[in-house]
Design a protein around this motif. Structure first.
Motif, mmCIF file in Angstrom:
data_model
loop_
_atom_site.group_PDB
_atom_site.id
_atom_site.type_symbol
_atom_site.label_atom_id
_atom_site.label_comp_id
_atom_site.label_asym_id
_atom_site.label_seq_id
_atom_site.Cartn_x
_atom_site.Cartn_y
_atom_site.Cartn_z
ATOM 1 N N VAL A 50 0.200 -7.757 0.681
ATOM 2 C CA VAL A 50 0.110 -8.854 1.652
ATOM 3 C C VAL A 50 -0.807 -9.949 1.127
ATOM 4 O O VAL A 50 -0.469 -11.136 1.142
ATOM 5 C CB VAL A 50 -0.407 -8.315 3.011
ATOM 6 C CG1 VAL A 50 -0.870 -9.446 3.910
ATOM 7 C CG2 VAL A 50 0.680 -7.517 3.704
ATOM 8 N N SER A 100 6.383 3.054 -4.739
ATOM 9 C CA SER A 100 5.079 2.749 -5.311
ATOM 10 C C SER A 100 5.158 2.215 -6.740
ATOM 11 O O SER A 100 4.166 1.722 -7.264
ATOM 12 C CB SER A 100 4.189 3.985 -5.260
ATOM 13 O OG SER A 100 4.859 5.070 -5.837
ATOM 14 N N LEU A 102 6.780 -4.163 -0.322
ATOM 15 C CA LEU A 102 6.763 -4.114 1.143
ATOM 16 C C LEU A 102 8.154 -3.801 1.688
ATOM 17 O O LEU A 102 8.299 -3.083 2.676
ATOM 18 C CB LEU A 102 6.269 -5.439 1.722
ATOM 19 C CG LEU A 102 4.777 -5.725 1.571
ATOM 20 C CD1 LEU A 102 4.425 -7.027 2.271
ATOM 21 C CD2 LEU A 102 3.936 -4.588 2.119
ATOM 22 N N LYS A 103 9.179 -4.335 1.020
ATOM 23 C CA LYS A 103 10.545 -4.110 1.503
ATOM 24 C C LYS A 103 10.995 -2.681 1.254
ATOM 25 O O LYS A 103 11.586 -2.044 2.119
ATOM 26 C CB LYS A 103 11.508 -5.089 0.813
ATOM 27 C CG LYS A 103 11.503 -6.464 1.424
ATOM 28 C CD LYS A 103 12.301 -6.510 2.736
ATOM 29 C CE LYS A 103 11.732 -7.571 3.668
ATOM 30 N NZ LYS A 103 11.733 -7.169 5.075
ATOM 31 N N ALA A 141 -2.528 -0.336 -0.893
ATOM 32 C CA ALA A 141 -1.441 -0.946 -1.646
ATOM 33 C C ALA A 141 -0.738 -1.995 -0.802
ATOM 34 O O ALA A 141 -0.396 -3.078 -1.279
ATOM 35 C CB ALA A 141 -0.447 0.125 -2.082
ATOM 36 N N ARG A 142 -0.545 -1.696 0.467
ATOM 37 C CA ARG A 142 0.128 -2.661 1.344
ATOM 38 C C ARG A 142 -0.753 -3.885 1.586
ATOM 39 O O ARG A 142 -0.281 -5.007 1.599
ATOM 40 C CB ARG A 142 0.516 -1.995 2.653
ATOM 41 C CG ARG A 142 2.024 -2.020 2.840
ATOM 42 C CD ARG A 142 2.451 -1.323 4.093
ATOM 43 N NE ARG A 142 2.179 0.095 4.044
ATOM 44 C CZ ARG A 142 1.706 0.783 5.072
ATOM 45 N NH1 ARG A 142 1.436 0.179 6.206
ATOM 46 N NH2 ARG A 142 1.496 2.070 4.957
ATOM 47 N N PHE A 143 -2.066 -3.627 1.797
ATOM 48 C CA PHE A 143 -2.992 -4.754 1.973
ATOM 49 C C PHE A 143 -2.929 -5.661 0.755
ATOM 50 O O PHE A 143 -2.877 -6.884 0.865
ATOM 51 C CB PHE A 143 -4.434 -4.265 2.119
ATOM 52 C CG PHE A 143 -4.690 -3.475 3.361
ATOM 53 C CD1 PHE A 143 -3.862 -3.576 4.457
ATOM 54 C CD2 PHE A 143 -5.787 -2.625 3.431
ATOM 55 C CE1 PHE A 143 -4.105 -2.841 5.613
ATOM 56 C CE2 PHE A 143 -6.035 -1.890 4.576
ATOM 57 C CZ PHE A 143 -5.197 -1.999 5.654
ATOM 58 N N ILE A 201 0.752 -11.914 -1.768
ATOM 59 C CA ILE A 201 1.754 -12.893 -1.329
ATOM 60 C C ILE A 201 1.052 -14.144 -0.790
ATOM 61 O O ILE A 201 1.359 -15.274 -1.170
ATOM 62 C CB ILE A 201 2.670 -12.284 -0.244
ATOM 63 C CG1 ILE A 201 3.512 -11.151 -0.828
ATOM 64 C CG2 ILE A 201 3.569 -13.347 0.357
ATOM 65 C CD1 ILE A 201 4.209 -10.300 0.200
ATOM 66 N N ARG A 261 -2.306 2.420 2.347
ATOM 67 C CA ARG A 261 -2.515 1.177 3.085
ATOM 68 C C ARG A 261 -3.147 0.133 2.175
ATOM 69 O O ARG A 261 -2.833 -1.053 2.287
ATOM 70 C CB ARG A 261 -3.409 1.424 4.297
ATOM 71 C CG ARG A 261 -2.728 2.261 5.348
ATOM 72 C CD ARG A 261 -3.516 2.268 6.641
ATOM 73 N NE ARG A 261 -3.316 1.030 7.377
ATOM 74 C CZ ARG A 261 -3.976 0.738 8.499
ATOM 75 N NH1 ARG A 261 -4.875 1.577 8.960
ATOM 76 N NH2 ARG A 261 -3.738 -0.380 9.133
ATOM 77 N N ASP A 263 4.364 -1.352 -6.556
ATOM 78 C CA ASP A 263 2.951 -1.566 -6.298
ATOM 79 C C ASP A 263 2.144 -1.414 -7.582
ATOM 80 O O ASP A 263 1.227 -2.180 -7.865
ATOM 81 C CB ASP A 263 2.480 -0.548 -5.261
ATOM 82 C CG ASP A 263 0.978 -0.604 -5.102
ATOM 83 O OD1 ASP A 263 0.485 -1.671 -4.739
ATOM 84 O OD2 ASP A 263 0.321 0.421 -5.357
#
Lengths: 225, 230, 240
Positions: free
Chosen positions: B145, B71, B66-67, B140-142, B148, B138, B74
């Motif tokens: 999140v 990829s 995220l920072k 990957a970002r989901f 975490i 997205r 990820d």
């Protein structure tokens, strides 16, 4: 930096939309009453086990109704690119998250406030003069669901199986809220003393605080494209 | 040279696993009350440890992803999550095998078991988010999140379930493993932990390599489609 | 003013945008052309601070998007094929909400002025649901202009518009240009772009292949660029 004003604008807008439409609240309420009726068939009316399981039933009803409302309230924001409209506003995304979570909290609270008296009448609940604590537990539980649910509904809405995805994400993560809420409600209803209840209330507070902060920080990454 | 690196890793892993197997079945003494079935304990505990390690890696890699937005992190999180689900599944499978003869029941809703089950659900959901997202970036970002949040949830889930059960009068059936282990058993457990950690690392490296190659193949295919025809 | 410096949007090793750089002066009308999947939407989302580039950076309306995204958002107005309007709210309620979000001063006057210009004043209290597509898009334009942006980003603004509405939209943009607003428009319509824009950008599979003053471009040049490279994975694969 003025952060009250955008939160208030979004919240008022959401309430006005709900006032016009009423679809979220009505469907949540009717759904929760339906579930209450179904549970009534599971146990012998008036039996001891029914009294013991009422707090569980209460929260199962709230959880399922909240999940329904959460996914509806995000779906509404997806029509006409409205989410983009919000994200384009010169407002921090975290504030959008806060406003949305508050709106969802209000919906869940309203469902609780309507369902609880109905349950009281139907299942003959006793409150042992613990009203303030009971309301506190209802509020904390609702806030936990609202924060985690607001974040997860944004995730679920962008997956292929959106309706199913939200409960799959939401329920395992909110196990602590579910446990703490059921436990403290059942202690309250059976008239146990405060020392037994308070650890659970503290757990709820801890969960709510931690998850509000985490979701507040992560929301940006979820809504960004 | 590059290729032999992987061979070396696999060979080392094989050696350690064989040693662990030998120690578990030949060296460690038979437990006095539980008997032979107790030997599953070494694999059970090692799998549990690896699943926690894997989920920690998912969380940490998610934060870095995220920072930085690169990829590679990820991909690391994705590989680690798959392994985590694999190992936690092994925990859930070996547990009942051990519990049935010892506790005389396949399953008990005690804190550790229930937490493992909730963990399994969380990380299966993690894999689903990744798989079913409309847009892979997205997604990957989901996943990051959710990884975490899921990892933060582990101690809270455990705590809440433990309170729930210990305050509950009827359902406290907990095995007292780990307490007062014989020295030989201790050595065996450590060897098993080491071997499984190595297994995790090996599988992680290979899995990462496979996904990278698949990704490269995909982009090469795309590039060849884009090239104007001669 | 819009500056793009080496913008890339990629995931894994797949690129949506590859090293896109250009510079557009204040008060220009720019058309961005490209086939489906060429990266037009990715580019306009990056410029609108809705999406983060994997590499490179963009400067919109005098602010770097990665540094001060809020200031950028304050100065851009976005019109897309979505209306960004709440159908259950009236025109005025929609505008009031957005005015509050953009902290527009003297919002009432500004709303009245713009609603009159697009001919929606008499319908201002009706829910947007009852509007025709053309009227909704006109209201969307008012929404985008409410806070007097210095850059207008338009993403396929003509999709589904009737002749009257598109003429009005064109007229509006010409007016905005006179007030030194930069207009950045993505579109399919090559002829329209040629006729009205001052500069034409063409994206082909994520790369910027053309950046010329519209007047200097030969008639078939853009069409040729768009034709020989259809959407990824369709035409070349079939003809192989």
């Amino acid at each position: 930096m003025n952060f009250i004003q955008p939160i208030r604008s979004i919240l008022l807008k959401d309430l006005l939309l709900e006032w016009r439409n009423k679809d979220i609240l009505v469907s949540m309420l009717v759904f929760s009453l339906t579930v209450v009726v179904i549970f009534n068939f599971v146990f012998e009316p008036g039996s001891a086990e029914m009294q013991a399981t009422v707090p569980g039933i209460l929260w199962v009803v709230f959880i399922f109704a909240s999940q329904l409302g959460l996914s509806r309230s995000y779906a509404r924001e997806q029509e006409n690119g409205l989410m983009h409209g919000l994200l384009l506003c010169p407002v921090d995304r975290s504030l959008i998250f806060t406003a949305k979570a508050l709106g969802n909290l209000l919906f869940i609270l309203l469902v609780e406030v309507v369902t609880l008296p109905v349950m009281t009448v139907l299942f003959d609940l006793q409150f042992h003069h613990q009203w303030p604590r009971l309301l506190l537990v209802l509020g904390l539980g609702a806030w936990g669901f609202a924060t985690v649910g607001t974040l997860f509904s944004a995730i679920a809405a962008n997956t292929r199986s959106r309706e199913v995805m939200l409960p799959i994400l939401l329920f395992p993560v909110s196990v602590p809220i579910i446990l703490a809420s059921i436990k403290s409600t059942s202690y309250l209803l059976s008239g146990r003393n405060v020392q037994d209840i308070d650890p659970w209330v503290r757990l709820l507070i801890a969960f709510d605080v931690i998850y509000f902060v985490v979701c507040y920080l992560l929301y940006e990454y979820v809504v960004e494209e | 040279m590059n290729r032999y690196r992987y061979h070396l890793l696999v060979a080392l892993c094989f050696l350690l696993l064989e040693t662990a197997l030998y120690l578990v079945f030949m060296y460690a003494p038979t437990e006095s009350t539980m008997g032979q079935v107790q030997r599953i304990f070494y694999f059970h505990v090692a799998s549990a440890w690896i699943s926690f390690l894997a989920f920690f890696v998912v969380c940490a890699a998610g934060i870095v992803f995220l920072k930085t937005g690169s990829s590679e992190w990820d991909r690391l999180a994705a590989c680690s999550a798959e392994l985590g689900v694999l190992f936690i599944s092994m925990v859930l499978l070996t547990g009942p095998l051990w519990a049935k003869p010892v506790w005389n029941t396949w399953w008990s809703w005690d804190a550790r078991l229930t937490t493992s089950l909730v963990l399994w659900l969380i990380y299966v959901a993690y894999l689903m988010v990744r798989r079913y997202s409309v847009d892979p970036e997205r997604g990957a970002r989901f996943a990051a999140v959710f990884g975490i949040i899921g990892f933060l949830d582990v101690p809270i889930v455990y705590l809440s379930i433990r309170w729930w059960r210990t305050l509950h009068p009827s359902a406290v059936i907990a095995g007292g493993e780990g307490s007062g282990l014989a020295p030989a058993m201790w050595t065996t457990l450590m060897a098993a932990l080491l071997a499984f950690t190595m297994l995790y690392i090996t599988l992680l490296v290979l899995n990462y390599r496979i996904i990278s190659l698949a990704d490269r193949a995909q982009s090469a295919k795309q590039a060849s489609l884009r090239r104007p025809l001669a | 003013m819009i500056i793009a410096q080496g913008l890339c949007k990629k995931f894994g090793s797949l690129y949506a945008l590859r090293d896109v750089s250009f510079e557009i002066g204040q008060g220009q009308w720019v058309a961005l052309l490209g086939a489906n999947g060429a990266g037009k939407t990715s580019l306009s989302r990056i410029l609108a601070a809705l999406s983060r580039p994997s590499a490179g950076r963009a400067c919109v309306a005098g602010q770097w998007v990665d540094e001060k995204p809020e200031l950028v958002r304050e100065r851009i107005g976005v019109v897309s094929h979505h209306t960004l309007l709440y159908e259950d709210l009236s025109a005025v309620e929609n505008l009031k909400f957005y005015a509050a979000m953009y902290r527009v001063r003297q919002a009432e006057e500004r709303m009245a002025e713009l609603l009159n210009q697009v001919g929606l004043w008499t319908r201002r209290r009706d829910p947007v649901r009852t509007f025709s597509r053309g009227m909704q898009q006109r209201l969307a334009l008012v929404r985008a202009m409410l806070h007097e942006p210095s850059v207008l980003l338009l993403d396929e603004p003509f999709a589904g518009l009737d002749v009257h509405a598109s003429r009005l939209l064109t007229h509006f943009m010409e007016q905005a240009l006179q007030q030194n607003v930069t207009v950045f428009m993505t579109t399919h319509d090559v002829e329209y772009a040629q006729a009205h824009s001052q500069r034409t950008l063409v994206l082909v599979q994520g790369r910027l292949r053309l950046n010329e003053a519209s007047r200097q471009i030969a008639a078939g040049q853009v069409l040729d660029l768009l034709r020989d490279t259809g959407p990824v994975g369709t035409t070349p694969a079939a003809s192989r």
